[in-house]
Design a protein around this motif. Sequence first.
Motif, PDB file in Angstrom:
ATOM      1  N   GLU A 183       0.836  -1.201   0.000  1.00  0.00           N
ATOM      2  CA  GLU A 183       0.000   0.000   0.000  1.00  0.00           C
ATOM      3  C   GLU A 183       0.869   1.248   0.000  1.00  0.00           C
ATOM      4  OE1 GLU A 183      -2.372   0.229   3.545  1.00  0.00           O
ATOM      5  OE2 GLU A 183      -0.646   0.341   4.868  1.00  0.00           O
ATOM      6  N   ILE A 184       0.339   2.279  -0.610  1.00  0.00           N
ATOM      7  CA  ILE A 184       1.090   3.522  -0.654  1.00  0.00           C
ATOM      8  C   ILE A 184       1.025   4.212   0.705  1.00  0.00           C
ATOM      9  CG2 ILE A 184      -0.834   4.941  -1.473  1.00  0.00           C
ATOM     10  CD1 ILE A 184       1.360   6.381  -3.242  1.00  0.00           C
ATOM     11  N   VAL A 185       2.126   4.832   1.053  1.00  0.00           N
ATOM     12  CA  VAL A 185       2.217   5.616   2.288  1.00  0.00           C
ATOM     13  C   VAL A 185       2.222   7.106   1.955  1.00  0.00           C
ATOM     14  CG1 VAL A 185       3.649   6.135   4.293  1.00  0.00           C
ATOM     15  CG2 VAL A 185       3.459   3.772   3.470  1.00  0.00           C
ATOM     16  N   ALA A 186       3.083   7.486   1.009  1.00  0.00           N
ATOM     17  CA  ALA A 186       3.204   8.892   0.636  1.00  0.00           C
ATOM     18  C   ALA A 186       3.919   8.989  -0.697  1.00  0.00           C
ATOM     19  CB  ALA A 186       3.984   9.670   1.697  1.00  0.00           C
ATOM     20  N   ASN A 187       3.696  10.093  -1.411  1.00  0.00           N
ATOM     21  CA  ASN A 187       4.521  10.358  -2.580  1.00  0.00           C
ATOM     22  C   ASN A 187       4.851  11.833  -2.656  1.00  0.00           C
ATOM     23  OD1 ASN A 187       2.453  11.744  -4.069  1.00  0.00           O
ATOM     24  ND2 ASN A 187       1.693   9.801  -4.866  1.00  0.00           N
TER      25      ASN A 187
ATOM     26  N   SER B 287       4.184   5.543 -14.934  1.00  0.00           N
ATOM     27  CA  SER B 287       2.958   6.089 -15.530  1.00  0.00           C
ATOM     28  C   SER B 287       1.763   5.487 -14.819  1.00  0.00           C
ATOM     29  CB  SER B 287       2.879   5.794 -17.032  1.00  0.00           C
ATOM     30  OG  SER B 287       2.800   4.404 -17.258  1.00  0.00           O
ATOM     31  N   GLY B 288       0.645   6.161 -14.904  1.00  0.00           N
ATOM     32  CA  GLY B 288      -0.573   5.644 -14.304  1.00  0.00           C
ATOM     33  C   GLY B 288      -0.857   6.268 -12.959  1.00  0.00           C
ATOM     34  N   PRO B 289      -1.864   5.766 -12.275  1.00  0.00           N
ATOM     35  CA  PRO B 289      -2.271   6.342 -10.989  1.00  0.00           C
ATOM     36  C   PRO B 289      -1.127   6.350  -9.981  1.00  0.00           C
ATOM     37  CG  PRO B 289      -3.918   4.796 -11.774  1.00  0.00           C
ATOM     38  CD  PRO B 289      -2.742   4.653 -12.684  1.00  0.00           C
ATOM     39  N   LEU B 290      -0.974   7.485  -9.298  1.00  0.00           N
ATOM     40  CA  LEU B 290       0.159   7.647  -8.395  1.00  0.00           C
ATOM     41  C   LEU B 290       0.056   6.800  -7.138  1.00  0.00           C
ATOM     42  CD1 LEU B 290       0.631  11.496  -8.729  1.00  0.00           C
ATOM     43  CD2 LEU B 290       2.269   9.758  -9.440  1.00  0.00           C
ATOM     44  N   SER B 291      -1.138   6.324  -6.804  1.00  0.00           N
ATOM     45  CA  SER B 291      -1.316   5.551  -5.585  1.00  0.00           C
ATOM     46  C   SER B 291      -1.244   4.050  -5.815  1.00  0.00           C
ATOM     47  CB  SER B 291      -2.661   5.905  -4.936  1.00  0.00           C
ATOM     48  OG  SER B 291      -3.726   5.584  -5.818  1.00  0.00           O
TER      49      SER B 291
ATOM     50  N   ALA C  63       0.728   0.586  -6.924  1.00  0.00           N
ATOM     51  CA  ALA C  63       2.084   0.036  -7.000  1.00  0.00           C
ATOM     52  C   ALA C  63       2.483  -0.317  -8.432  1.00  0.00           C
ATOM     53  CB  ALA C  63       2.192  -1.192  -6.096  1.00  0.00           C
ATOM     54  N   ALA C  64       1.526  -0.758  -9.225  1.00  0.00           N
ATOM     55  CA  ALA C  64       1.829  -1.154 -10.609  1.00  0.00           C
ATOM     56  C   ALA C  64       2.284   0.017 -11.475  1.00  0.00           C
ATOM     57  CB  ALA C  64       0.604  -1.820 -11.233  1.00  0.00           C
ATOM     58  N   SER C  65       2.079   1.237 -11.004  1.00  0.00           N
ATOM     59  CA  SER C  65       2.475   2.431 -11.757  1.00  0.00           C
ATOM     60  C   SER C  65       3.941   2.787 -11.569  1.00  0.00           C
ATOM     61  CB  SER C  65       1.616   3.626 -11.325  1.00  0.00           C
ATOM     62  OG  SER C  65       0.245   3.386 -11.563  1.00  0.00           O
ATOM     63  N   TYR C  66       4.615   2.048 -10.689  1.00  0.00           N
ATOM     64  CA  TYR C  66       6.003   2.347 -10.348  1.00  0.00           C
ATOM     65  C   TYR C  66       6.914   1.272 -10.923  1.00  0.00           C
ATOM     66  CZ  TYR C  66       4.099   5.896  -7.274  1.00  0.00           C
ATOM     67  OH  TYR C  66       3.448   7.002  -6.790  1.00  0.00           O
ATOM     68  N   ASP C  67       8.067   1.688 -11.418  1.00  0.00           N
ATOM     69  CA  ASP C  67       8.926   0.713 -12.068  1.00  0.00           C
ATOM     70  C   ASP C  67      10.174   0.342 -11.275  1.00  0.00           C
ATOM     71  OD1 ASP C  67      10.121   3.051 -14.669  1.00  0.00           O
ATOM     72  OD2 ASP C  67       9.972   3.242 -12.502  1.00  0.00           O
ATOM     73  N   TYR C  68      10.910   1.296 -10.777  1.00  0.00           N
ATOM     74  CA  TYR C  68      12.122   0.968 -10.018  1.00  0.00           C
ATOM     75  C   TYR C  68      11.805   0.941  -8.528  1.00  0.00           C
ATOM     76  CZ  TYR C  68      14.482   1.944 -14.411  1.00  0.00           C
ATOM     77  OH  TYR C  68      14.866   1.925 -15.721  1.00  0.00           O
ATOM     78  N   TRP C  69      12.262  -0.125  -7.866  1.00  0.00           N
ATOM     79  CA  TRP C  69      11.997  -0.343  -6.449  1.00  0.00           C
ATOM     80  C   TRP C  69      13.297  -0.640  -5.702  1.00  0.00           C
ATOM     81  CZ3 TRP C  69       7.042  -0.357  -4.227  1.00  0.00           C
ATOM     82  CH2 TRP C  69       5.972  -0.276  -5.125  1.00  0.00           C
ATOM     83  N   GLY C  70      13.345  -0.224  -4.454  1.00  0.00           N
ATOM     84  CA  GLY C  70      14.439  -0.637  -3.600  1.00  0.00           C
ATOM     85  C   GLY C  70      14.156  -2.009  -3.009  1.00  0.00           C
ATOM     86  N   GLN C  71      15.085  -2.475  -2.192  1.00  0.00           N
ATOM     87  CA  GLN C  71      14.958  -3.809  -1.593  1.00  0.00           C
ATOM     88  C   GLN C  71      14.095  -3.801  -0.343  1.00  0.00           C
ATOM     89  OE1 GLN C  71      17.432  -1.796  -0.974  1.00  0.00           O
ATOM     90  NE2 GLN C  71      17.657  -1.906   1.254  1.00  0.00           N
ATOM     91  N   GLY C  72      13.814  -2.624   0.181  1.00  0.00           N
ATOM     92  CA  GLY C  72      12.965  -2.489   1.352  1.00  0.00           C
ATOM     93  C   GLY C  72      13.750  -2.422   2.650  1.00  0.00           C
ATOM     94  N   THR C  73      13.146  -1.805   3.646  1.00  0.00           N
ATOM     95  CA  THR C  73      13.718  -1.743   4.982  1.00  0.00           C
ATOM     96  C   THR C  73      12.628  -2.073   5.993  1.00  0.00           C
ATOM     97  OG1 THR C  73      15.024  -0.375   6.520  1.00  0.00           O
ATOM     98  CG2 THR C  73      13.330   0.766   5.242  1.00  0.00           C
ATOM     99  N   GLN C  74      12.947  -2.938   6.941  1.00  0.00           N
ATOM    100  CA  GLN C  74      11.955  -3.419   7.895  1.00  0.00           C
ATOM    101  C   GLN C  74      11.735  -2.394   9.005  1.00  0.00           C
ATOM    102  OE1 GLN C  74      10.137  -6.513   8.061  1.00  0.00           O
ATOM    103  NE2 GLN C  74       9.070  -5.405   9.706  1.00  0.00           N
ATOM    104  N   VAL C  75      10.489  -2.092   9.267  1.00  0.00           N
ATOM    105  CA  VAL C  75      10.102  -1.257  10.400  1.00  0.00           C
ATOM    106  C   VAL C  75       9.208  -2.103  11.308  1.00  0.00           C
ATOM    107  CG1 VAL C  75       8.784   0.763  11.152  1.00  0.00           C
ATOM    108  CG2 VAL C  75      10.272   0.907   9.137  1.00  0.00           C
ATOM    109  N   THR C  76       9.595  -2.219  12.556  1.00  0.00           N
ATOM    110  CA  THR C  76       8.814  -2.979  13.528  1.00  0.00           C
ATOM    111  C   THR C  76       8.470  -2.066  14.692  1.00  0.00           C
ATOM    112  OG1 THR C  76       9.944  -5.030  12.920  1.00  0.00           O
ATOM    113  CG2 THR C  76       8.735  -5.002  15.006  1.00  0.00           C
ATOM    114  N   VAL C  77       7.177  -1.942  14.967  1.00  0.00           N
ATOM    115  CA  VAL C  77       6.704  -1.077  16.037  1.00  0.00           C
ATOM    116  C   VAL C  77       6.105  -1.958  17.127  1.00  0.00           C
ATOM    117  CG1 VAL C  77       5.281   0.903  16.645  1.00  0.00           C
ATOM    118  CG2 VAL C  77       6.188   0.686  14.321  1.00  0.00           C
ATOM    119  N   SER C  78       6.705  -1.926  18.288  1.00  0.00           N
ATOM    120  CA  SER C  78       6.221  -2.753  19.397  1.00  0.00           C
ATOM    121  C   SER C  78       5.215  -1.982  20.238  1.00  0.00           C
ATOM    122  CB  SER C  78       7.390  -3.206  20.257  1.00  0.00           C
ATOM    123  OG  SER C  78       8.020  -2.088  20.846  1.00  0.00           O
ATOM    124  N   SER C  79       4.255  -2.716  20.774  1.00  0.00           N
ATOM    125  CA  SER C  79       3.208  -2.074  21.589  1.00  0.00           C
ATOM    126  C   SER C  79       3.601  -2.015  23.054  1.00  0.00           C
ATOM    127  CB  SER C  79       1.891  -2.834  21.430  1.00  0.00           C
ATOM    128  OG  SER C  79       2.069  -4.185  21.786  1.00  0.00           O
TER     129      SER C  79
END
Length: 123
Positions: A46-50, A101-105, A107-123
């Motif tokens: 899901e998109i967070v921000a652009n 190209s395509g809707p900004l929100s 994921a299929a509209s985006y072509d280059y992606w990073g490998q990701g970074t894990q965020v863990t929020v504990s309660s």
Amino acid sequence: QVELVESGGGLVQAGGSLRLSCAASGRPFASYFVAWFRQAPGKEREIVANINWSGSSTYYADSVKGRFTISRDNAKNTVYLQMNSLRPEGTAVYYCATHRSGPLSTAASYDYWGQGTQVTVSS
């Protein structure tokens, strides 16, 4: 070709803050819309921000509005995501991506992606 590398993820308690960075190399970065997405286990990405090329226009998902801030420094080829008041439901892998190209929100509209970074929020 654009290579994206995310950093800044980690483990944080609910209510805490993290700052993610997305460093780009390759083709000129300044001309791209860039977005942050996140994907929790068993859920769709899901998109967070652009942010537009100049940084003058931003978009936030309702779930993060008022708590997260996206920004960019084109001189450093870097986009940031400042995350405050983190919640356990924010636990996910966070990705940055460049818009093709395509809707900004979408994921299929985006072509280059990073490998990701894990965020863990504990309660």
